[in-house]
Design a protein around this motif. Structure first.
Motif, PDB file in Angstrom:
ATOM      1  N   PRO A 155      26.386  -1.531   3.726  1.00  0.00           N
ATOM      2  CA  PRO A 155      26.250  -0.354   4.598  1.00  0.00           C
ATOM      3  C   PRO A 155      25.597   0.864   3.963  1.00  0.00           C
ATOM      4  O   PRO A 155      25.179   1.772   4.669  1.00  0.00           O
ATOM      5  N   HIS A 156      25.499   0.907   2.626  1.00  0.00           N
ATOM      6  CA  HIS A 156      25.007   2.115   1.955  1.00  0.00           C
ATOM      7  C   HIS A 156      23.660   1.825   1.295  1.00  0.00           C
ATOM      8  O   HIS A 156      23.603   1.170   0.251  1.00  0.00           O
ATOM      9  N   VAL A 157      22.578   2.280   1.908  1.00  0.00           N
ATOM     10  CA  VAL A 157      21.242   1.969   1.397  1.00  0.00           C
ATOM     11  C   VAL A 157      20.355   3.204   1.420  1.00  0.00           C
ATOM     12  O   VAL A 157      20.522   4.110   2.245  1.00  0.00           O
ATOM     13  N   ILE A 158      19.411   3.235   0.485  1.00  0.00           N
ATOM     14  CA  ILE A 158      18.340   4.235   0.466  1.00  0.00           C
ATOM     15  C   ILE A 158      17.026   3.470   0.457  1.00  0.00           C
ATOM     16  O   ILE A 158      16.803   2.624  -0.407  1.00  0.00           O
ATOM     17  N   ASP A 159      16.183   3.763   1.424  1.00  0.00           N
ATOM     18  CA  ASP A 159      14.901   3.082   1.562  1.00  0.00           C
ATOM     19  C   ASP A 159      13.796   4.041   1.127  1.00  0.00           C
ATOM     20  O   ASP A 159      13.549   5.054   1.790  1.00  0.00           O
ATOM     21  N   THR A 160      13.145   3.750   0.002  1.00  0.00           N
ATOM     22  CA  THR A 160      12.123   4.673  -0.520  1.00  0.00           C
ATOM     23  C   THR A 160      10.912   4.780   0.396  1.00  0.00           C
ATOM     24  O   THR A 160      10.204   5.777   0.378  1.00  0.00           O
ATOM     25  N   SER A 161      10.660   3.776   1.230  1.00  0.00           N
ATOM     26  CA  SER A 161       9.544   3.886   2.176  1.00  0.00           C
ATOM     27  C   SER A 161       9.832   4.919   3.247  1.00  0.00           C
ATOM     28  O   SER A 161       8.920   5.393   3.930  1.00  0.00           O
ATOM     29  N   LEU A 162      11.115   5.291   3.398  1.00  0.00           N
ATOM     30  CA  LEU A 162      11.507   6.303   4.379  1.00  0.00           C
ATOM     31  C   LEU A 162      11.865   7.631   3.727  1.00  0.00           C
ATOM     32  O   LEU A 162      12.143   8.608   4.428  1.00  0.00           O
ATOM     33  N   LEU A 163      11.902   7.672   2.389  1.00  0.00           N
ATOM     34  CA  LEU A 163      12.074   8.951   1.691  1.00  0.00           C
ATOM     35  C   LEU A 163      10.749   9.715   1.686  1.00  0.00           C
ATOM     36  O   LEU A 163      10.678  10.878   2.102  1.00  0.00           O
ATOM     37  N   GLU A 212      -3.777  -6.619 -10.426  1.00  0.00           N
ATOM     38  CA  GLU A 212      -4.475  -7.882 -10.181  1.00  0.00           C
ATOM     39  C   GLU A 212      -4.371  -8.833 -11.363  1.00  0.00           C
ATOM     40  O   GLU A 212      -4.586 -10.039 -11.232  1.00  0.00           O
ATOM     41  N   LYS A 213      -4.049  -8.288 -12.539  1.00  0.00           N
ATOM     42  CA  LYS A 213      -3.933  -9.128 -13.725  1.00  0.00           C
ATOM     43  C   LYS A 213      -2.727 -10.049 -13.627  1.00  0.00           C
ATOM     44  O   LYS A 213      -2.695 -11.117 -14.244  1.00  0.00           O
ATOM     45  N   LYS A 214      -1.732  -9.631 -12.873  1.00  0.00           N
ATOM     46  CA  LYS A 214      -0.510 -10.421 -12.756  1.00  0.00           C
ATOM     47  C   LYS A 214      -0.608 -11.365 -11.560  1.00  0.00           C
ATOM     48  O   LYS A 214      -1.234 -11.061 -10.557  1.00  0.00           O
ATOM     49  N   MET A 215       0.046 -12.497 -11.697  1.00  0.00           N
ATOM     50  CA  MET A 215       0.074 -13.469 -10.607  1.00  0.00           C
ATOM     51  C   MET A 215       1.242 -13.121  -9.681  1.00  0.00           C
ATOM     52  O   MET A 215       2.382 -13.499  -9.918  1.00  0.00           O
ATOM     53  N   GLY A 216       0.929 -12.377  -8.653  1.00  0.00           N
ATOM     54  CA  GLY A 216       1.980 -11.987  -7.723  1.00  0.00           C
ATOM     55  C   GLY A 216       2.793 -10.815  -8.231  1.00  0.00           C
ATOM     56  O   GLY A 216       2.527 -10.236  -9.282  1.00  0.00           O
ATOM     57  N   HIS A 217       3.814 -10.469  -7.441  1.00  0.00           N
ATOM     58  CA  HIS A 217       4.669  -9.331  -7.772  1.00  0.00           C
ATOM     59  C   HIS A 217       5.773  -9.741  -8.738  1.00  0.00           C
ATOM     60  O   HIS A 217       6.208 -10.890  -8.755  1.00  0.00           O
ATOM     61  N   ASP A 218       6.227  -8.761  -9.497  1.00  0.00           N
ATOM     62  CA  ASP A 218       7.379  -8.944 -10.388  1.00  0.00           C
ATOM     63  C   ASP A 218       8.554  -8.226  -9.742  1.00  0.00           C
ATOM     64  O   ASP A 218       8.576  -7.000  -9.655  1.00  0.00           O
ATOM     65  N   SER A 219       9.554  -8.973  -9.255  1.00  0.00           N
ATOM     66  CA  SER A 219      10.655  -8.359  -8.510  1.00  0.00           C
ATOM     67  C   SER A 219      11.494  -7.417  -9.370  1.00  0.00           C
ATOM     68  O   SER A 219      12.046  -6.436  -8.863  1.00  0.00           O
ATOM     69  N   ILE A 220      11.588  -7.682 -10.677  1.00  0.00           N
ATOM     70  CA  ILE A 220      12.307  -6.754 -11.557  1.00  0.00           C
ATOM     71  C   ILE A 220      11.556  -5.436 -11.626  1.00  0.00           C
ATOM     72  O   ILE A 220      12.150  -4.350 -11.507  1.00  0.00           O
ATOM     73  N   GLU A 221      10.259  -5.513 -11.784  1.00  0.00           N
ATOM     74  CA  GLU A 221       9.409  -4.329 -11.868  1.00  0.00           C
ATOM     75  C   GLU A 221       9.465  -3.527 -10.558  1.00  0.00           C
ATOM     76  O   GLU A 221       9.586  -2.296 -10.576  1.00  0.00           O
ATOM     77  N   ASP A 222       9.418  -4.211  -9.436  1.00  0.00           N
ATOM     78  CA  ASP A 222       9.445  -3.534  -8.142  1.00  0.00           C
ATOM     79  C   ASP A 222      10.808  -2.893  -7.871  1.00  0.00           C
ATOM     80  O   ASP A 222      10.889  -1.783  -7.332  1.00  0.00           O
ATOM     81  N   ALA A 223      11.873  -3.585  -8.246  1.00  0.00           N
ATOM     82  CA  ALA A 223      13.220  -3.029  -8.049  1.00  0.00           C
ATOM     83  C   ALA A 223      13.413  -1.775  -8.888  1.00  0.00           C
ATOM     84  O   ALA A 223      13.969  -0.768  -8.421  1.00  0.00           O
ATOM     85  N   ALA A 224      12.938  -1.814 -10.136  1.00  0.00           N
ATOM     86  CA  ALA A 224      13.057  -0.661 -11.032  1.00  0.00           C
ATOM     87  C   ALA A 224      12.216   0.514 -10.521  1.00  0.00           C
ATOM     88  O   ALA A 224      12.634   1.676 -10.588  1.00  0.00           O
ATOM     89  N   ALA A 225      11.023   0.230  -9.982  1.00  0.00           N
ATOM     90  CA  ALA A 225      10.155   1.295  -9.465  1.00  0.00           C
ATOM     91  C   ALA A 225      10.796   1.979  -8.265  1.00  0.00           C
ATOM     92  O   ALA A 225      10.795   3.216  -8.158  1.00  0.00           O
ATOM     93  N   ALA A 226      11.344   1.205  -7.338  1.00  0.00           N
ATOM     94  CA  ALA A 226      12.003   1.787  -6.165  1.00  0.00           C
ATOM     95  C   ALA A 226      13.193   2.645  -6.595  1.00  0.00           C
ATOM     96  O   ALA A 226      13.417   3.741  -6.063  1.00  0.00           O
ATOM     97  N   LEU A 227      13.966   2.142  -7.553  1.00  0.00           N
ATOM     98  CA  LEU A 227      15.116   2.902  -8.051  1.00  0.00           C
ATOM     99  C   LEU A 227      14.681   4.235  -8.649  1.00  0.00           C
ATOM    100  O   LEU A 227      15.257   5.291  -8.342  1.00  0.00           O
ATOM    101  N   GLU A 228      13.656   4.232  -9.492  1.00  0.00           N
ATOM    102  CA  GLU A 228      13.190   5.470 -10.123  1.00  0.00           C
ATOM    103  C   GLU A 228      12.619   6.440  -9.090  1.00  0.00           C
ATOM    104  O   GLU A 228      12.786   7.658  -9.220  1.00  0.00           O
ATOM    105  N   LEU A 229      11.936   5.937  -8.085  1.00  0.00           N
ATOM    106  CA  LEU A 229      11.408   6.806  -7.031  1.00  0.00           C
ATOM    107  C   LEU A 229      12.537   7.514  -6.290  1.00  0.00           C
ATOM    108  O   LEU A 229      12.435   8.704  -5.962  1.00  0.00           O
ATOM    109  N   ALA A 230      13.620   6.789  -6.013  1.00  0.00           N
ATOM    110  CA  ALA A 230      14.764   7.397  -5.346  1.00  0.00           C
ATOM    111  C   ALA A 230      15.439   8.432  -6.252  1.00  0.00           C
ATOM    112  O   ALA A 230      15.782   9.535  -5.811  1.00  0.00           O
ATOM    113  N   GLN A 231      15.639   8.087  -7.514  1.00  0.00           N
ATOM    114  CA  GLN A 231      16.267   9.020  -8.456  1.00  0.00           C
ATOM    115  C   GLN A 231      15.433  10.292  -8.613  1.00  0.00           C
ATOM    116  O   GLN A 231      15.979  11.403  -8.664  1.00  0.00           O
ATOM    117  N   TYR A 232      14.125  10.131  -8.658  1.00  0.00           N
ATOM    118  CA  TYR A 232      13.231  11.287  -8.775  1.00  0.00           C
ATOM    119  C   TYR A 232      13.324  12.177  -7.538  1.00  0.00           C
ATOM    120  O   TYR A 232      13.408  13.405  -7.647  1.00  0.00           O
TER     121      TYR A 232
END
Length: 806
Positions: free
Chosen positions: A327-335, A361-381
């Motif tokens: 029930p408790h979420v923060i969506d950075t696409s809506l911040l 483009e150097k990476k093959m697809g997305h890195d979910s750890i990297e994306d999760a950490a980026a969203a977290l830092e964006l919210a904290q900022y």
């Protein structure tokens, strides 16, 4: 206030047959405009509130409450329509709005301490179940968007302002930006950015109880999120299977950016496309994997603290893939909001705000750890920096605005209204004062409008000292919430005790029954008094007894009056209530419920099932009287052929609204008929609400009613409850045998009782201090526990225009 005598005062006259269609139209009209909803005579053009007929037993949400507050404050002249669930009559006469939030209390607490809370049960004539919210209620009231505010008094100058031409030198111009419109300018805690329940539903987040999410797993989260709660970044990768997108990888990072979970997941169905260019997942990676969706659900539940907040970018897709409800979420696409509902990509935000390259483009697809950490830092900022500073630093990079553009378009008229759609901003634009009084909270108001106090007593004193009441005032009492937090180890046990005590009011013990008497036969025997929820057979070495639990209080009351002492196959049956501490004040509680503002003009009626009575050879004696004799507070109606039932009357056991209205209409105008029945079954009992309490009295005291096979008594169960035991349905089935073991803590019980008395006294003083024609709302928020949702309660009343207390 007593109702005027009805034109029809008895049942002796001839029935007047009327067309069903006009009567139905009349009822529909009454339901739409709300006239006569409480059966009372009201002063001409005095504002009042009433619930719509089809919403009596449906709980209201926080969003629906704010809907009422918006209409009460702004009305049709402000472009606001009537609320969808109630009617506020003569809104233009409303002079103010006052909301009191009593944190920590539930609907069950109110009925547990029903006799103590005299002011609440007598003063407030409208009462409805309240759905617990994960949001800060006070903050949501002030910051809620008034979506329909198109009235000329609010936005008469909005066409003169161009949203895309912003000058940061003007503080007022900032309010045009979608980020400021949603979050304001002040730096606030993380709870201010949690996604509201209604927005979660609109944006297709998994929400408990909503269609399509029945097989989803709920995290062990409760409604105790604070600004210090931990944040966790979440991101998932999916592949395409025969059933659609399915989970292939999930990553979870804690508030320090440490990865606490990174799992590959084997989809249940055949994979059609690994979506490697996006997910980075290949067939070789998944080949040795045995981890299932259920496995990662269990791991996430175990890892997340009970007050965790999940952060992600378009997080709804991740939770759907996980089949997880949180029930408790923060969506950075809506911040970091854009105009017209558009959203920034996570890659763009990370590059602009965090100065970090992800999803290259150097990476093959997305890195979910990297994306999760980026969203977290964006919210904290965003939380740490605040909406205004985020805009000032990244306005041109992200939103494409210059610091000073089109100066000639600046608003120079200082009296021009704000374009913010936030409720508090609109009221202040119109010159109406707003105020919050309570503990320090993330409320979207300037500090000059907030008063912070450490105790409920100080909150009350502060409000009463005001020389002039604010148009919108929100008071928050926190002593009960603090008390609950102090008693966390005992809280679940104490709540189970409250549930057990409430349930006991619907329980009777009966016996001895003839040898071999079955549970089914006991249920058939007692269902003549009302719907039976549960039967528990109590077999001793010698005799057979049963514990019978009714769904409604009325069922237990009628069972005691009708069936005690009745002869069954030559054996006298004794019916009695449980003998325990919770029953000591029961008679007084039942008397108070009969006189409750919600029940003053209501009756409960059942249609006896004569085939059951005949097959059991029920004697014509009921408590020493023949069937049809009067007993205090209830009436048993004779059959057409005398006291002995015949099979011919079984055809008449079905209840319909038409027949009920025709029968009871002899005593006065019938306002509402409720016929609850299970799907595929017909109704056997009804709740009848007259427009006048005199009609109810006439029905109860009539000696020669011509209604066949009816038993009637005054209503006891409040109209907003499906059944009385619905207050206490959250205890697990495994605990049913132990839930009635009442473990007492006399010190805590006495403390709670004193707090309830003090609360009722405080609420009475606040109501007395309100200016005439003020809409008064009291909210017991309820909360979410590990065993499910504990509903709250909402009380509503408009103070009399005469200035005196109602």
């Amino acid at each position: 206030m007593m109702d005027p005598p009805s034109a029809a005062t008895g049942g002796r006259g001839k029935r007047k047959k009327t067309s069903a269609a006009p009567e139905k139209n009349k009822r529909l009209k009454m339901g739409e405009d709300g006239e006569g909803m409480d059966g009372c005579v009201h002063p001409t053009h005095s504002p009042r509130i009433s619930l719509l007929l089809n919403r009596l037993q449906q709980p209201v949400t926080l969003n629906e409450l704010t809907e009422l507050l918006h209409y009460a404050a702004l009305g049709k002249t402000g472009g606001i329509t009537q609320p969808s669930w109630c009617r506020l009559h003569h809104q233009r006469k409303v002079k103010g709005v006052n909301v009191v939030i009593v944190n920590g209390l539930t609907q069950s607490h109110f009925y547990k301490h029903y006799l103590t809370l005299q002011h609440l049960r007598i003063t407030y004539t409208s009462r409805v179940t309240f759905t617990p919210s994960s949001q800060n209620i006070a903050s949501e009231i002030f910051s809620s968007e008034v979506s329909n505010s198109d009235g000329p008094s609010i936005h008469q100058k909005k066409e003169s302002v161009k949203m895309h031409k912003v000058n940061l030198c003007s503080g007022a111009a900032l309010r045009c930006h979608p980020v400021i419109t949603k979050f304001g300018t002040q730096t606030r805690g993380l709870t201010a950015y949690l996604l509201p329940l209604q927005e979660m539903i609109q944006r297709h987040y998994p929400v408990k109880g909503m269609p399509g999410f029945e097989d989803f797993v709920c995290t062990d989260s409760v409604n105790c999120v604070t600004d210090s709660s931990p944040l966790y970044g979440l991101d998932c990768e999916m592949c395409l299977t025969e059933k659609g997108n399915e989970l292939t990888r999930v990553s979870l990072v804690d508030s320090d950016g440490n990865c606490v979970l990174d799992e590959l997941v084997k989809p249940e169905n055949r994979i059609l496309d690994y979506l490697t260019r996006f997910s980075g997942i290949t067939a070789a990676m998944l080949r040795p994997v045995t981890t299932t969706l259920r496995d990662v659900q269990a791991k996430i539940k175990a890892l997340l603290p009970w007050d965790a907040v999940l952060v992600g970018h378009s997080l709804n897709g991740d939770l759907v893939a996980l089949k997880l409800i949180h029930p408790h979420v923060i969506d950075t696409s809506l911040l970091y909001r854009k105009e017209f509902g558009q959203r920034f990509k996570l890659k763009v935000l990370a590059e602009t705000v965090l100065k970090r390259q992800i999803q290259t483009e150097k990476k093959m697809g997305h890195d979910s750890i990297e994306d999760a950490a980026a969203a977290l830092e964006l919210a904290q900022y965003f939380i740490k920096t605040g909406p205004r500073q985020v805009l000032e630093r990244h306005l041109e990079e992200l939103w494409g605005y210059t610091l000073e553009e089109e100066k000639e378009e600046e608003i120079t008229d200082s009296s021009a209204p704000s374009l913010s759609l936030r409720f508090a901003d609109i009221l202040q634009t119109l010159g109406r004062t707003v105020a919050f009084i309570g503990k320090r909270s993330a409320v979207a108001l300037d500090l000059s409008n907030q008063q912070w106090h450490s105790s409920d007593k100080e909150v009350l004193a502060s409000y009463r000292k005001q020389s002039q009441s604010s148009f919108l005032s929100v008071l928050q009492f926190s002593s009960f919430s603090d008390h609950v937090k102090r008693c966390v180890p005992e809280q679940e046990q104490r709540y189970q005790r409250v549930c057990a005590n409430l349930r006991d009011m619907c329980v009777v013990f009966a016996g001895p029954f003839p040898a071999g008497f079955s549970e089914r036969e006991v249920k058939r025997f007692f269902c003549c008094c009302g719907p039976v929820r549960k039967i528990k057979m109590l077999n001793t070495a010698v005799r057979v007894h049963a514990e019978v639990e009714f769904e409604l209080l009325e069922g237990a009351v009628l069972a005691l009056k009708m069936l005690n002492g009745l002869s069954l196959q030559g054996q006298s049956i004794k019916v009695q209530r449980p003998v325990n501490e919770s029953m000591l004040d029961l008679d007084e509680t039942l008397d108070a419920l009969m006189g409750d503002a919600l029940n003053t003009s209501s009756l409960y009626a059942i249609k006896t099932k004569l085939r059951t009575a005949e097959s059991m050879n029920i004697s014509a004696k009921v408590n020493g009287h023949t069937v049809g004799a009067q007993f205090p507070g209830a009436s048993t109606i004779k059959t057409a052929n005398g006291p002995c039932p015949t099979k011919a009357h079984n055809k008449a056991s079905k209840l319909t609204e038409e027949t009920v209205r025709e029968t009871f209409g002899n005593f006065g105008a019938v306002q509402r008929v409720d016929l609850p029945a299970k799907p595929g079954k017909y109704a056997r009992h009804a709740s009848i609400k007259f427009e006048s309490s005199h009609s109810k009295h006439a029905a109860l005291t009539s000696e020669d009613l011509s209604m066949e096979n009816y038993v009637i008594c005054p209503s006891l169960t409040p109209s907003h409850l499906h059944s009385w035991v619905s207050l206490a349905t959250t205890v697990d089935a495994e605990g049913e045998d132990t839930e009635k073991t009442h473990v007492h803590n006399s010190h805590q019980d006495q403390e709670m009782e004193l707090m309830m008395r003090k609360l009722d006294r405080y609420l009475g003083k606040i109501f007395k201090s309100l200016p005439p024609c003020t809409l008064s709302v009291v909210v017991l928020p309820g909360h979410n526990s590990v065993h499910g949702e504990l509903p709250g309660l909402c009380f509503m009343e408009v103070k009399s225009g005469s200035g005196g207390e109602q």
